[in-house]
Structure formats: C-alpha cells, structure tokens
Motif scaffolding. Structure first.
Motif, mmCIF file in Angstrom:
data_model
loop_
_atom_site.group_PDB
_atom_site.id
_atom_site.type_symbol
_atom_site.label_atom_id
_atom_site.label_comp_id
_atom_site.label_asym_id
_atom_site.label_seq_id
_atom_site.Cartn_x
_atom_site.Cartn_y
_atom_site.Cartn_z
ATOM 1 N N GLY A 179 0.842 -1.186 0.000
ATOM 2 C CA GLY A 179 0.000 0.000 0.000
ATOM 3 C C GLY A 179 0.878 1.237 0.000
ATOM 4 N N ASN A 180 0.301 2.360 0.365
ATOM 5 C CA ASN A 180 1.108 3.561 0.544
ATOM 6 C C ASN A 180 0.519 4.372 1.685
ATOM 7 N N ALA A 181 1.316 5.288 2.184
ATOM 8 C CA ALA A 181 0.895 6.107 3.316
ATOM 9 C C ALA A 181 1.303 7.550 3.057
ATOM 10 N N THR A 182 0.502 8.465 3.545
ATOM 11 C CA THR A 182 0.793 9.884 3.420
ATOM 12 C C THR A 182 1.465 10.352 4.697
ATOM 13 N N ASP A 220 10.526 -6.175 -3.672
ATOM 14 C CA ASP A 220 11.577 -6.616 -4.575
ATOM 15 C C ASP A 220 10.963 -7.087 -5.877
ATOM 16 N N TYR A 221 11.801 -7.633 -6.739
ATOM 17 C CA TYR A 221 11.370 -8.086 -8.056
ATOM 18 C C TYR A 221 10.142 -8.990 -7.922
ATOM 19 N N GLY A 222 9.088 -8.677 -8.647
ATOM 20 C CA GLY A 222 7.856 -9.466 -8.605
ATOM 21 C C GLY A 222 6.771 -8.864 -7.729
ATOM 22 N N SER A 223 7.118 -7.886 -6.878
ATOM 23 C CA SER A 223 6.109 -7.232 -6.048
ATOM 24 C C SER A 223 5.142 -6.461 -6.944
ATOM 25 N N THR A 224 3.907 -6.288 -6.468
ATOM 26 C CA THR A 224 2.902 -5.533 -7.218
ATOM 27 C C THR A 224 2.083 -4.675 -6.259
ATOM 28 N N GLY A 225 1.364 -3.713 -6.802
ATOM 29 C CA GLY A 225 0.402 -2.966 -6.014
ATOM 30 C C GLY A 225 0.759 -1.508 -5.790
ATOM 31 N N ALA A 226 0.049 -0.921 -4.832
ATOM 32 C CA ALA A 226 0.141 0.514 -4.560
ATOM 33 C C ALA A 226 1.512 0.946 -4.067
ATOM 34 N N GLY A 227 2.202 0.080 -3.331
ATOM 35 C CA GLY A 227 3.551 0.414 -2.882
ATOM 36 C C GLY A 227 4.505 0.546 -4.055
ATOM 37 N N VAL A 228 4.394 -0.361 -5.010
ATOM 38 C CA VAL A 228 5.230 -0.303 -6.212
ATOM 39 C C VAL A 228 4.877 0.948 -7.017
ATOM 40 N N TRP A 229 3.591 1.270 -7.095
ATOM 41 C CA TRP A 229 3.160 2.485 -7.789
ATOM 42 C C TRP A 229 3.857 3.712 -7.207
ATOM 43 N N ALA A 230 3.857 3.844 -5.876
ATOM 44 C CA ALA A 230 4.480 5.001 -5.231
ATOM 45 C C ALA A 230 5.987 5.027 -5.502
ATOM 46 N N LEU A 231 6.635 3.877 -5.426
ATOM 47 C CA LEU A 231 8.066 3.804 -5.705
ATOM 48 C C LEU A 231 8.348 4.205 -7.154
ATOM 49 N N GLN A 232 7.604 3.641 -8.098
ATOM 50 C CA GLN A 232 7.827 3.951 -9.514
ATOM 51 C C GLN A 232 7.598 5.432 -9.798
ATOM 52 N N ARG A 233 6.552 5.989 -9.222
ATOM 53 C CA ARG A 233 6.268 7.420 -9.428
ATOM 54 C C ARG A 233 7.432 8.263 -8.916
ATOM 55 N N ASP A 234 7.964 7.899 -7.729
ATOM 56 C CA ASP A 234 9.080 8.652 -7.158
ATOM 57 C C ASP A 234 10.363 8.472 -7.972
ATOM 58 N N ILE A 265 10.667 4.754 -16.765
ATOM 59 C CA ILE A 265 9.944 3.516 -16.464
ATOM 60 C C ILE A 265 8.443 3.754 -16.529
ATOM 61 N N GLU A 266 7.713 2.679 -16.713
ATOM 62 C CA GLU A 266 6.248 2.723 -16.646
ATOM 63 C C GLU A 266 5.833 2.717 -15.181
ATOM 64 N N VAL A 267 4.819 3.486 -14.853
ATOM 65 C CA VAL A 267 4.228 3.443 -13.520
ATOM 66 C C VAL A 267 3.038 2.488 -13.637
ATOM 67 N N ASP A 268 3.342 1.199 -13.505
ATOM 68 C CA ASP A 268 2.348 0.161 -13.785
ATOM 69 C C ASP A 268 2.070 -0.775 -12.602
ATOM 70 N N GLU A 269 2.623 -0.446 -11.427
ATOM 71 C CA GLU A 269 2.418 -1.229 -10.197
ATOM 72 C C GLU A 269 3.043 -2.618 -10.248
ATOM 73 N N VAL A 270 4.008 -2.835 -11.143
ATOM 74 C CA VAL A 270 4.694 -4.127 -11.229
ATOM 75 C C VAL A 270 6.196 -3.889 -11.110
ATOM 76 N N PHE A 271 6.812 -4.474 -10.094
ATOM 77 C CA PHE A 271 8.247 -4.331 -9.841
ATOM 78 C C PHE A 271 8.982 -5.334 -10.727
#
Length: 146
Positions: A42-45, A69-83, A92-98
C-alpha cells in the motif's frame, strides 16, 4: 543387492552432510533487514502543516519500514515507480509491477543516494530515497525523510 545397499548408505550420508551444511548456513544467516515490518502493499501519506509526501507502506498498519523486490505488485510499487520517475528521472512505466526496469531504476537511485545498491526496497531506501513533495497543493519537488 549388496551394491544397491552400499549406494543407498552413501547417498544417505551425502544427503545428511549436505543438509547439515545447508541447515547451518540458513540457521546462522542474519535477517537482511530486521526492522522492516512487512511487504509494501500500500502507501501512506506523511504530512506536516502545508505539505505531504506519499510513500510505499504496509496496508495493514501504514508502516513505511517495509520491503519490496522483483515481482512485487500494487500501490507500494506504484508510489516507488512514481518517485523514481519524478525524483530520479527514471524512464519507467508506472504500472504497479516491480520488474526489471524498476529494479534497474532503484539501483541507480540507491547508488545516487550512497546506500546499498541491491535493487531491493527496504529500510535504507525508505529513509534515504526522495519522494514527491506536495506543498500547499502544488507539486514542489522531491525530498526524503532524512
């Protein structure tokens, strides 16, 4: 029959030896990041008067001391990719897939911040990587928890 019995004994001894060596290695290996509490699913503000940043976090308690790590998915990956894209210029694509590209971008960001560059998101990454900042409703650059 005697040869068969001898081979079985040799295999049993070799198996026992391998199990004891591997078991010892596993038993003595320290936890990679003992302070990390769970998977960043997930993510937190994190906010302060007039501003906030959104970080990868565990969904169940909002802890930002989590791992991906590699293979993780979801909102946490989205936040990491966006950052990684916004703060480090990752292509990179912001696609929620690590995947491979996210891992490569994370290693580059970790190297830039002078932390362990292993492509794994954990406590060091949470504390040192930059996250998109929003101040007074406007995107205002990037900052870290440090």
């Amino acid at each position: 029959m005697r040869k068969f019995s001898k081979k079985i004994k040799m295999l049993a001894v070799a198996g026992s030896l391998a199990a004891s060596v591997l078991g010892g290695a596993v038993a003595t290996a320290p936890a990679a990041n003992a302070a990390v509490q769970g998977h960043c699913n997930g993510n937190a503000t994190r906010s302060w008067p007039g501003g906030y940043m959104v970080m990868p976090a565990t969904r169940w308690d909002g802890s930002v001391l989590c791992w991906m790590d590699y293979g993780s998915t979801g909102a946490g990956v989205w936040a990491l990719q966006r950052d990684l894209k916004k703060c480090y210029g990752a292509k990179i694509e912001v696609d929620e897939v690590f995947g491979r590209d996210t891992r490569t971008a994370l290693i580059a960001a970790q190297t830039k911040e002078g932390i362990t560059a292993d492509g794994l998101y954990g406590e060091q990454s949470a504390m040192h990587l930059k996250h998109q900042l929003v101040i007074n409703g406007e995107i205002a650059g990037c900052g870290s928890r440090q």
